[in-house]
Each structure stands twice: as structure tokens, then as C-alpha cells.
Design an enzyme around this catalytic site. Sequence first.
Site, PDB file in Angstrom:
ATOM      1  N   ALA A  89       0.798  -1.228   0.000  1.00 19.45           N
ATOM      2  CA  ALA A  89       0.000   0.000   0.000  1.00 19.45           C
ATOM      3  C   ALA A  89       0.828   1.273   0.000  1.00 19.45           C
ATOM      4  O   ALA A  89       0.479   2.249  -0.661  1.00 19.45           O
ATOM      5  CB  ALA A  89      -0.934  -0.021   1.211  1.00 19.45           C
ATOM      6  N   ARG A  90       1.917   1.302   0.764  1.00 18.80           N
ATOM      7  CA  ARG A  90       2.660   2.548   0.974  1.00 18.80           C
ATOM      8  C   ARG A  90       3.534   2.947  -0.206  1.00 18.80           C
ATOM      9  O   ARG A  90       4.101   4.039  -0.214  1.00 18.80           O
ATOM     10  CB  ARG A  90       3.524   2.422   2.217  1.00 18.80           C
ATOM     11  CG  ARG A  90       4.638   1.382   2.141  1.00 18.80           C
ATOM     12  CD  ARG A  90       5.288   1.227   3.507  1.00 18.80           C
ATOM     13  NE  ARG A  90       6.378   0.258   3.547  1.00 18.80           N
ATOM     14  CZ  ARG A  90       7.026  -0.080   4.658  1.00 18.80           C
ATOM     15  NH1 ARG A  90       6.685   0.483   5.803  1.00 18.80           N
ATOM     16  NH2 ARG A  90       7.999  -0.966   4.635  1.00 18.80           N
ATOM     17  N   ASN A 114       2.321  -9.896  -0.890  1.00 15.36           N
ATOM     18  CA  ASN A 114       3.437 -10.448  -1.658  1.00 15.36           C
ATOM     19  C   ASN A 114       4.181 -11.558  -0.911  1.00 15.36           C
ATOM     20  O   ASN A 114       5.309 -11.903  -1.256  1.00 15.36           O
ATOM     21  CB  ASN A 114       4.417  -9.342  -2.060  1.00 15.36           C
ATOM     22  CG  ASN A 114       5.099  -9.647  -3.376  1.00 15.36           C
ATOM     23  OD1 ASN A 114       4.477 -10.170  -4.299  1.00 15.36           O
ATOM     24  ND2 ASN A 114       6.382  -9.326  -3.482  1.00 15.36           N
ATOM     25  N   ARG A 115       3.550 -12.100   0.117  1.00 18.71           N
ATOM     26  CA  ARG A 115       4.002 -13.336   0.758  1.00 18.71           C
ATOM     27  C   ARG A 115       2.876 -14.369   0.775  1.00 18.71           C
ATOM     28  O   ARG A 115       2.991 -15.406   1.405  1.00 18.71           O
ATOM     29  CB  ARG A 115       4.427 -13.077   2.222  1.00 18.71           C
ATOM     30  CG  ARG A 115       5.497 -12.029   2.420  1.00 18.71           C
ATOM     31  CD  ARG A 115       6.840 -12.458   1.886  1.00 18.71           C
ATOM     32  NE  ARG A 115       7.886 -11.498   2.235  1.00 18.71           N
ATOM     33  CZ  ARG A 115       8.154 -10.396   1.541  1.00 18.71           C
ATOM     34  NH1 ARG A 115       7.451 -10.104   0.456  1.00 18.71           N
ATOM     35  NH2 ARG A 115       9.121  -9.571   1.917  1.00 18.71           N
ATOM     36  N   SER A 133       8.285  -0.306  -4.834  1.00 16.29           N
ATOM     37  CA  SER A 133       9.365   0.609  -4.484  1.00 16.29           C
ATOM     38  C   SER A 133       9.805   0.243  -3.063  1.00 16.29           C
ATOM     39  O   SER A 133       9.031  -0.341  -2.303  1.00 16.29           O
ATOM     40  CB  SER A 133       8.898   2.073  -4.552  1.00 16.29           C
ATOM     41  OG  SER A 133       8.101   2.423  -3.440  1.00 16.29           O
ATOM     42  N   TYR A 134      11.074   0.494  -2.729  1.00 17.96           N
ATOM     43  CA  TYR A 134      11.971   1.269  -3.541  1.00 17.96           C
ATOM     44  C   TYR A 134      13.323   0.560  -3.584  1.00 17.96           C
ATOM     45  O   TYR A 134      13.557  -0.398  -2.848  1.00 17.96           O
ATOM     46  CB  TYR A 134      12.119   2.706  -2.968  1.00 17.96           C
ATOM     47  CG  TYR A 134      12.818   2.798  -1.625  1.00 17.96           C
ATOM     48  CD1 TYR A 134      14.188   3.002  -1.540  1.00 17.96           C
ATOM     49  CD2 TYR A 134      12.093   2.660  -0.446  1.00 17.96           C
ATOM     50  CE1 TYR A 134      14.829   3.102  -0.318  1.00 17.96           C
ATOM     51  CE2 TYR A 134      12.735   2.750   0.780  1.00 17.96           C
ATOM     52  CZ  TYR A 134      14.096   2.963   0.845  1.00 17.96           C
ATOM     53  OH  TYR A 134      14.740   3.030   2.055  1.00 17.96           O
ATOM     54  N   GLU A 150      11.631  -2.468  -8.758  1.00 14.41           N
ATOM     55  CA  GLU A 150      11.623  -1.620  -7.564  1.00 14.41           C
ATOM     56  C   GLU A 150      12.059  -0.223  -7.981  1.00 14.41           C
ATOM     57  O   GLU A 150      13.224   0.008  -8.314  1.00 14.41           O
ATOM     58  CB  GLU A 150      12.575  -2.182  -6.504  1.00 14.41           C
ATOM     59  CG  GLU A 150      12.194  -3.558  -5.974  1.00 14.41           C
ATOM     60  CD  GLU A 150      11.228  -3.484  -4.801  1.00 14.41           C
ATOM     61  OE1 GLU A 150      10.853  -2.355  -4.413  1.00 14.41           O
ATOM     62  OE2 GLU A 150      10.858  -4.554  -4.271  1.00 14.41           O
TER      63      GLU A 150
END
Length: 418
Positions: free
Chosen positions: A183-184, A253-254, A307-308, A381
Amino acid sequence: MLKLFAAVLLLAGVALAVDNYDGYKIYDITARNAFEKQFLLRLSGNEAYDFFDLPRSLDAASRVMVKPEDQEGFEHLLEKYNVNYLVINENFGESLRKEQEENQSQRLMNLRSAGRSVSFKAFHRHAEINAYLDELAAAYPSRVSVQVAGKSYENRDIKTITITNGDGKTGKNVIFLDAGIHAREWIAHAGALYVIHQLAENFAVNSDLLKNFDWVILPVVNPDGYEYSHTTTRMWRKTRKPISSACYGTDANRNFDFHWGEVGASSYSCSDTFKGETAFSEPETQLIRDLLLSLTGRGKFYLTLHSYGNYLLYPWGWTSALPSSWRDNDEVAQAGADAIKSATGTKYTVGSSTNVLYAAAGGSDDYAFGVANFPVSITMELPAGGTGFNPSTSQIEGFVSETWVGIKAMAQKVAEKY
């Protein structure tokens, strides 16, 4: 009416905004040897410390955010082991407030303009992004279509946009791109929007990329987390489905069912890297799974934007071993890195996820490659802005246009190979 609705959302976002970061410090820590690098790796296992970046190489600093009550003990620990550190931000909360005000101003300017629902001078909310997709479908009906691929846990529409050259041919090979699993990572969402903008609105310049490939793009995988990062907790990473009364969300993403939970993922539900109660426990990851599997055979290139860190990563994430066809992925990733370096001088590191960054099982890239049989699967990334995850609005356009240079080069390389 759409502009009025967006304006109401915009003002609501300000009213709900909560500052959780007053007095938080951000540190850069430079490891001088393998012992210190291992020391940092062990520190990163402490949930009290939010490691933004933990590169393998000794010449790259690790970055970590620490809340006020933990700072004295953290600094004492570093000093005890004679590890060099630098405080790069004394009050992260103050920085975020200034950035929020600037983003607010830029979004209001865009709302008052007669243009599209999004610009590349602001970070836009989920409703604005979905509105932009619908505007493109209405403007270019022969080349662009939008589908609601599914719903998030909090019942938000997750939309995909399919961009073609309008020749009416079906069954073409596909490039599938997504962004915003975490999200961030707001610049990733912006990067996906810029790709959409280039393919749909600058079609004449980029028509070669659509000659033999259709593009399917999902710009906001995790809309619940994305909205939460705008309204409540800026550094929120996970989804938002409750796990217990105290802990919310899973690291999407896990959460993919390929070597799920074997390495680099937490079983602790409050952790930022919580793997989920089961593989594919989240509606958002189920949706990507179904999209990827529906494209098996046609899908030739899976690209997920994060990112990043200036990385172009390919499988595997669950082991340091390389797949037999790793050179195909490396060739495509290197084409992107070379194009960016030539255009802007920015250096991207290319390699397998485990060997270049860290081991983490259950990622979407491994699943796309290992299960959905996309022959090329890459995680990009994007560069750091601000202190990492918080680029300023003035940095957006430069970052996304640079990213497009690399994506275009990778797509051209894929077209040569397939």
C-alpha cells in the site's frame, strides 16, 4: 458530477488523516563488514524497527524507521557494536504533514482543471484512478476496455484496463502489469498509471508495443491498504482484512501459493511480512491468481511494480538457485536497466530476488513464473524519493517517465523473443 464526487473524497481524506509519526526518526546505517551486515539482518527481525531497505551489498546503506520510545535503546545498541549510523530525518511526522499538504494542493489543482482525473503532479486516490480508467475506455472504445476484476475485502472495485491496437484480433500474446501490492509504495501506482497514459493516450508514438501484444494492467492491487495509507497510517504496507482484534492485514506479496511461507515471511499476524493464515487467504491475491492463470499460454511478460531501491528482480525469491531459463529473464531485465542508464544515468541492479536483495517466498513474481508459466517475470523496484517511500509531488513525473523508458525497453525485448 465526477469532479464533485472526487472533491468530496478529497476533503474527507483530510478530515480522517491521522499523524502517527511525530518524533519518529529515520536512520541510515552503513555496514563496514559481513559481521555488521549480519547484525543488521538480525535487528531487522525485531518488529519494533521498520527497515525500509536492507541491501546485501556493503556499499549501500540500510534505512530504518524507529519510534520515539525505542530510539535511545536502538542508538545505544548501534554504539555498543560500533556500527556507524546517520539520522537522516529527525521528525518523520513533520515531513509527512508537509508532503500531505503539497499533495492536497496538487490534487485540488487537478480537480479544478478540465483535464483527466489524474495528473503526474500528485498521488491520486483509488476513486480517482478508477475514474481515469473509465475516462480512457470512453475516449478510446476501439482500443481500451475496463473490467471490474473483483472486489477488495472492504468491497472496493479492483479494475483492470486492457489496451490493444484496435485491430480486432483476438488471442494475442499478453503483457500483464500490476502495481500497489504494497500500500505505501505510492510511486508504483503512479508508474502504472504512466504506462497506461503512454499506451492509451500516446498511441501513435507507442503503437509498436501493441502490434503483437495486448497489455492488461491492474494499477491498484490493494485498494484497501492504499486508502488506509492516505487516510490513517502513511507507512501501511499490508491488506486490511482483520486477522484478530489487534492485528489487521496480510503481506499480499508473501501470500501466493508457491513455496508459501518457506522463507522471508512471518507467522506473526501483526508483522509487516505476515504471510497470511493460508496461501491465497486474501481476495486481492486470489484475484491476481485468477488473472494470471487465465492468461497461461498467452501471457509472456509479467511485470509487478514496487518501491523502492532501483532493482530489476527475477525468480527465484524462495531460493538462491536459478531457474533453467534465468538468462531469458536476465536479458529482458538488463535491457530495461541499460535503457534507463543511457537515458538518465540512473543505475538499476539486475539479478534474482534472493541473490540481489533477500529471500522471500510467496511472491507474485515467483507464482507467475512457476505456476502460471509466464516465461518472463520481473519485479521492478522504483527509486527512493523523500526518505524512501515518500517521494515529493515534484519527483513523480521524473520517476515515472524514467520508469517508462525501462518498461518500454523490456517490452521491446520480450517482443523480439516471443
